[in-house]
Scaffold this motif. Structure first.
Motif, short mmCIF file in Angstrom:
data_model
loop_
_atom_site.label_atom_id
_atom_site.label_comp_id
_atom_site.label_asym_id
_atom_site.label_seq_id
_atom_site.Cartn_x
_atom_site.Cartn_y
_atom_site.Cartn_z
N PHE A 67 0.84 -0.89 -0.15
CA PHE A 67 0.02 0.35 -0.32
C PHE A 67 1.14 1.60 0.28
O PHE A 67 1.83 1.28 0.51
CB PHE A 67 -0.99 -0.42 1.02
N VAL A 68 0.74 2.51 -1.02
CA VAL A 68 1.25 3.11 -0.84
C VAL A 68 0.33 4.58 -0.51
O VAL A 68 -0.88 4.36 -0.29
CB VAL A 68 1.58 4.11 -2.57
N VAL A 69 0.81 5.63 0.38
CA VAL A 69 -0.28 5.77 1.30
C VAL A 69 0.45 7.71 1.33
O VAL A 69 1.43 7.48 2.05
CB VAL A 69 -0.72 5.30 3.46
N LEU A 70 -0.46 8.38 0.87
CA LEU A 70 -0.04 9.85 0.87
C LEU A 70 -1.10 9.97 2.13
O LEU A 70 -2.51 10.24 2.19
CB LEU A 70 0.08 9.82 -0.07
N ASP A 71 -0.59 10.93 3.10
CA ASP A 71 -1.28 11.75 4.33
C ASP A 71 -2.37 11.13 4.40
O ASP A 71 -3.31 11.53 5.50
CB ASP A 71 -1.21 13.18 3.46
N GLY A 72 -1.91 9.72 4.72
CA GLY A 72 -3.01 8.62 5.80
C GLY A 72 -4.12 8.31 5.08
O GLY A 72 -4.85 7.46 5.34
N ASP A 73 -3.71 8.43 3.19
CA ASP A 73 -4.98 7.67 2.57
C ASP A 73 -3.88 6.69 1.62
O ASP A 73 -3.17 7.12 1.08
CB ASP A 73 -5.72 8.80 1.16
N THR A 74 -4.57 5.82 1.17
CA THR A 74 -4.08 5.08 0.45
C THR A 74 -4.28 5.62 -1.28
O THR A 74 -5.56 5.42 -1.57
CB THR A 74 -4.57 3.34 0.66
N ILE A 75 -3.11 5.64 -1.53
CA ILE A 75 -3.71 6.30 -3.10
C ILE A 75 -3.40 4.67 -4.08
O ILE A 75 -3.11 4.90 -5.61
CB ILE A 75 -2.61 7.55 -3.14
N SER A 76 -1.92 4.17 -3.73
CA SER A 76 -2.21 2.33 -4.45
C SER A 76 -2.21 1.27 -3.64
O SER A 76 -1.80 1.17 -2.03
CB SER A 76 -0.88 3.49 -4.95
N GLN A 77 -3.29 0.15 -4.31
CA GLN A 77 -2.63 -0.73 -3.86
C GLN A 77 -2.58 -1.72 -4.84
O GLN A 77 -2.90 -2.12 -5.80
CB GLN A 77 -3.98 -0.98 -2.91
N LYS A 78 -1.12 -2.65 -4.86
CA LYS A 78 -1.04 -3.46 -5.35
C LYS A 78 -0.54 -5.39 -5.03
O LYS A 78 0.29 -5.07 -4.13
CB LYS A 78 0.43 -2.36 -6.48
N PRO A 79 -0.61 -6.04 -5.50
CA PRO A 79 0.51 -7.14 -5.47
C PRO A 79 2.01 -6.91 -6.40
O PRO A 79 1.94 -6.10 -7.08
CB PRO A 79 -0.72 -8.27 -5.46
#
Length: 177
Positions: A67-79
């Protein structure tokens, strides 16, 4: 300058051990300030899994989400996974080269994963990388290698939008016109 960049992560981290150190020790939240003239940022990530535990064959042979999280919000989820290892053009290879792996295949390039965000120049943010929870109770070792950068860009600025449709000279084919 129209572009600037910074190194966010360049690390290896254990994965799935009975946790004695929190994952944040290896992937701490990383604050950054957007370059004053920038209007968007690309987060450029390269992550591969290695090792083979006795439970799910992590980290090399198991599919887990990042998970890539920017300022507390997930902006990308990738296997973290490549499903095309058997298509590798380096033939013949021996061993396990045909088996899919955690984002890499023997002899093949590893691809970056890019996440683009429109952000205001001069603004402050916090980036975090997180992994799907996994606990290995059976021994063996799994790890991930991670490199991550952020690249700050200005908006595109151009007065012409051009393309090359045909090369007239030099050429060695007959004209189609």
């Amino acid at each position: 300058s129209d572009v600037c960049s910074s190194d966010l992560y360049h690390t290896g981290l254990p994965y799935g051990y009975p946790i004695t150190q929190p994952l944040k020790k290896y992937l701490p939240d990383t604050p950054f300030t957007v370059a004053p003239a920038a209007s968007w940022v690309r987060f450029k990530l390269m992550q591969t899994g290695h090792g083979n535990d006795n439970q799910d064959h992590c980290g090399e042979f198991c599919k887990k989400d990042r998970f890539v999280v920017l300022d507390g919000d997930t902006i990308s989820q990738k296997p973290i996974w490549r499903e095309d290892c058997g298509m590798n053009p380096l033939y013949p290879q021996f061993g396990t080269w045909i088996y899919d792996r955690a984002n890499w295949c023997p002899g093949a390039p590893v691809y970056y994963d890019n996440s683009d965000m429109n952000l205001v120049g001069g603004s402050n943010h916090k980036l975090a990388l997180e992994m799907e929870y996994y606990k290995n109770d059976s021994g063996g070792g799994a790890n991930y290698d991670i490199s991550a950068y952020n690249i700050h860009y200005k908006d595109f600025s151009f007065s012409n939008d051009v393309a090359i449709d045909d090369i007239l000279s030099p050429r060695d084919r007959k004209s189609t016109r």
